[in-house]
Design an enzyme around this catalytic site. Structure first.
Site, mmCIF file in Angstrom:
data_model
loop_
_atom_site.group_PDB
_atom_site.id
_atom_site.type_symbol
_atom_site.label_atom_id
_atom_site.label_comp_id
_atom_site.label_asym_id
_atom_site.label_seq_id
_atom_site.Cartn_x
_atom_site.Cartn_y
_atom_site.Cartn_z
ATOM 1 N N ALA A 169 47.543 33.157 39.702
ATOM 2 C CA ALA A 169 47.174 32.680 41.172
ATOM 3 C C ALA A 169 47.758 33.806 42.331
ATOM 4 O O ALA A 169 48.393 33.620 43.166
ATOM 5 C CB ALA A 169 47.665 31.561 41.608
ATOM 6 N N HIS A 170 47.765 35.149 41.868
ATOM 7 C CA HIS A 170 48.053 35.905 42.477
ATOM 8 C C HIS A 170 47.247 37.580 42.308
ATOM 9 O O HIS A 170 46.604 37.363 41.016
ATOM 10 C CB HIS A 170 49.500 36.233 42.571
ATOM 11 C CG HIS A 170 49.979 36.677 41.268
ATOM 12 N ND1 HIS A 170 50.878 35.988 40.279
ATOM 13 C CD2 HIS A 170 50.177 37.968 40.485
ATOM 14 C CE1 HIS A 170 51.182 36.458 39.169
ATOM 15 N NE2 HIS A 170 50.774 37.808 39.592
#
Ligand code: TYD
Length: 137
Positions: free
Chosen positions: A51-52
């Site tokens: 999630a980046h």
């Protein structure tokens, strides 16, 4: 950079009745010099990682044990890679948002990286990533 730059790398596999061996060399099997190695393990059921995105970091992700899905997204399209063999690596170019899901029990996820850890290289916010991805095209 785009999703098309990301790909599965077929790593060397030395087969032997005593057990198989795979090796990875800087600049030969990954298009960068390896500056850092890290790994995820003991991931609880249902947990999601990633999630980046990264501004400049290049990575190779390998399922050393077990399996998981890596969803790569360049801001235009996304693609899911199911990782379950330790002789395949997933090359992730810069400017790619990644989510890691469906991590099997006991899985070990190794990452080879082109740079040392640097929080300023991260996009932690998806909208900020999208904006930067748009501007980099
Ligand atoms: P992060 O990259 O967000 O993990 P993931 O993508 O697997 O969910 O890192 C989680 C935490 O670990 C964060 O606080 C930064 C720290 N960290 C380091 O200190 N060094 C490293 O090399 C990495 C990858 C993370």
């Amino acid at each position: 950079m785009a999703l098309a730059d990301c790909r599965i790398v077929d790593l060397p596999k030395i087969q032997d009745p005593r057990g198989n061996l795979t090796f990875i060399e800087s600049r030969t099997h990954v298009p960068f010099a390896i500056e850092r190695v890290y790994y995820l393990y003991d991931v609880p059921g249902g947990a999601e990682r990633g999630a980046h995105g990264h501004r400049t970091l290049q990575q190779l992700i390998v399922a050393m044990s077990g399996s998981f899905d890596v969803i790569l997204d360049d801001g235009r399209e996304s693609r899911t890679f199911h990782m379950n063999r330790s002789y395949y690596g997933l090359y992730v170019s810069p400017m790619i948002w990644r989510n890691i899901t469906n991590v099997s029990s006991g899985a070990v996820l190794m990452v080879l990286a082109s740079q040392r850890y640097d929080e300023s290289d991260y996009f932690r916010d998806y909208d900020e990533f999208l904006e930067a991805a748009r501007n980099s095209r």
